[in-house]
Write a protein that holds these residues in place. Structure first.
Motif, short mmCIF file in Angstrom:
data_model
loop_
_atom_site.label_atom_id
_atom_site.label_comp_id
_atom_site.label_asym_id
_atom_site.label_seq_id
_atom_site.Cartn_x
_atom_site.Cartn_y
_atom_site.Cartn_z
N GLY A 280 4.25 8.19 12.76
CA GLY A 280 5.57 8.27 13.37
C GLY A 280 5.67 7.55 14.69
N VAL A 281 4.54 7.07 15.22
CA VAL A 281 4.50 6.36 16.50
C VAL A 281 4.49 4.86 16.23
N LYS A 282 5.48 4.14 16.74
CA LYS A 282 5.59 2.71 16.51
C LYS A 282 5.01 1.93 17.69
N CYS A 283 4.22 0.91 17.37
CA CYS A 283 3.60 0.07 18.39
C CYS A 283 3.61 -1.38 17.94
N LEU A 284 3.76 -2.29 18.89
CA LEU A 284 3.59 -3.71 18.61
C LEU A 284 2.11 -4.09 18.68
N ARG A 285 1.44 -3.55 19.66
CA ARG A 285 -0.02 -3.69 19.79
C ARG A 285 -0.60 -2.32 20.07
N PRO B 88 10.06 2.78 5.42
CA PRO B 88 10.44 3.56 6.60
C PRO B 88 9.33 3.70 7.64
N HIS B 89 8.08 3.39 7.26
CA HIS B 89 6.96 3.57 8.20
C HIS B 89 6.43 2.24 8.74
N ARG B 90 7.20 1.16 8.55
CA ARG B 90 6.78 -0.13 9.08
C ARG B 90 6.66 -0.05 10.60
N ASP B 91 5.60 -0.63 11.14
CA ASP B 91 5.29 -0.69 12.57
C ASP B 91 4.72 0.62 13.12
N GLU B 92 4.59 1.65 12.29
CA GLU B 92 3.97 2.88 12.76
C GLU B 92 2.44 2.75 12.72
N ILE B 93 1.78 3.45 13.62
CA ILE B 93 0.32 3.53 13.56
C ILE B 93 -0.05 4.44 12.41
N SER C 238 -8.34 0.62 1.53
CA SER C 238 -7.22 0.49 0.60
C SER C 238 -6.65 1.85 0.19
N ALA C 239 -7.15 2.92 0.77
CA ALA C 239 -6.65 4.26 0.45
C ALA C 239 -5.22 4.42 0.97
N PRO C 240 -4.48 5.41 0.47
CA PRO C 240 -3.14 5.65 1.01
C PRO C 240 -3.19 5.85 2.52
N PRO D 93 0.83 -1.20 0.00
CA PRO D 93 0.00 0.00 0.00
C PRO D 93 0.86 1.25 0.00
N GLN D 94 0.29 2.34 -0.45
CA GLN D 94 0.98 3.63 -0.40
C GLN D 94 0.90 4.17 1.02
N VAL D 95 2.06 4.58 1.56
CA VAL D 95 2.12 5.11 2.92
C VAL D 95 2.82 6.46 2.87
#
Length: 340
Positions: free
Chosen positions: A90-95, A69-74, A83-85, A43-45
């Motif tokens: 910038g805030v990373k969370c596991l849950r 670069p935005h993996r794991d960010e909310i 399915s929109a962009p 997807p576009q992020v």
């Protein structure tokens, strides 16, 4: 041709070869990156501002698992256009979970020798309000409908609900006073109408009815039970057997949950069910695959849950009444929360 001319030609050739080599490397890298994007079909992020109080309608927040670069960010998308962009916060969370302007973000702190974990309560702009050390690997997170209570579950030994060699700890905090119950196993348990005490009690997977009542899973003696919790009285009362990771419907009348079914693989034992709290009647959903997640209600008739995907997890939906069929909702996403 004199020596000076030969040196000039040689230097020009070196510069030309260097330029060609650089262009070739960059072109190859760009092609490789393009192939990776094409292969991922990701997807576009994009970077932007994410809040819990959107002025543009209902939104869906997820943990973004798309590579980049935005993996794991909310990240946020319009709820009616999953399915929109995606707009990454910038805030990373596991849950993650959120309600009424309060969010709960379970994070990893990567150390030189080992990772540690924390639970962070965020405000409507995803700014930190308070943080708490978590005793183990984060696995479940929920915020009450009012935003006044938050609960999280971690593994303190083992790393899977599928086996029997695991232990959990579930913590509950009041976001108004910061009063905290570090372990719901300290609540008084009533099982089958009688007080119950056992050293093997585990409690996990809280879902809130309001600021006073919640539901969760209690495990003991090799069995799991749906329990109703009372925050003020600090009690847990068993209601039904073979219930794990319950999730209360918005109208408060039904619970979605994963149930162990006979003859299933020990590594994939669960199917998604719905329990009517008035009649205690169970309904099996049309999702026949193994569900190792705490499902979420997107509305009073539809469940959202995670299944393994190419890059970690995808989100799927299925009707709660047992009819219909599963539908793919989002690629590379986890931990959904509907707001607005």
């Amino acid at each position: 041709m004199n020596r000076t001319t030969r040196l000039v030609i040689l230097l020009a050739a070196i510069v030309l070869l260097g330029t060609v080599g650089t262009v070739a490397v960059l072109h190859a890298a760009d092609r490789s990156g393009s192939r990776e994007r094409d292969r991922a079909g990701g997807p576009q992020v994009r970077t932007g501002t994410v809040t819990l109080r959107s002025a543009v309608g209902r939104q869906l927040l997820v943990r973004n698992l798309a590579w980049g670069p935005h993996r794991d960010e909310i990240a946020a998308v319009p709820a009616d256009r999953p399915s929109a962009p995606r707009t990454a916060s910038g805030v990373k969370c596991l849950r993650f979970h959120a309600a009424a302007g309060t969010a709960l973000c379970l994070q990893a702190e990567h150390g030189a020798l080992r990772d540690t974990y924390r639970a962070v309560v965020l405000d409507s702009r995803l700014h930190e309000r308070r943080r708490f050390q978590a005793a183990g690997i984060p696995t479940r997170a929920r915020v009450s409908p009012s935003g006044h209570l938050a609960a999280w579950t971690v593994f303190v030994s083992g790393d899977s609900y599928a086996g029997t060699n695991f232990s959990t700890r579930t913590t509950l905090v009041d976001t108004r006073t910061w009063a905290i119950d570090n372990n719901l196993e300290s609540f008084a348990v009533t099982k089958d109408g009688r007080p119950y005490h056992a050293s093997d009690v585990n409690v996990w997977g809280v879902t809130f009815a309001d600021d006073h009542r919640f539901y969760a899973t209690l495990a003991t003696g090799g069995r799991t039970y749906l329990v109703r919790g009372d925050v003020a009285a600090r009690t847990l009362t068993t209601l039904h057997r073979n219930v794990e990771c319950p999730s209360l419907s918005p109208d408060g009348t039904r619970l979605a949950y994963k149930k162990r079914v006979p003859h299933a693989s020990p590594d994939a034992p669960w199917r998604l069910y719905v329990l009517d709290l008035r009649s205690m009647t169970e309904t099996r959903t049309a999702e026949h695959r193994n569900i190792d997640d705490q499902a979420l209600w997107s509305d009073d008739s539809t469940l959202v849950y995670a299944l393994p995907g190419d890059y970690g997890s995808d989100l799927w939906t299925v009707p709660a009444d047992g009819n219909g069929s599963p539908h793919h909702l989002m690629t590379s996403a986890l931990a959904p929360a509907y707001l607005g």
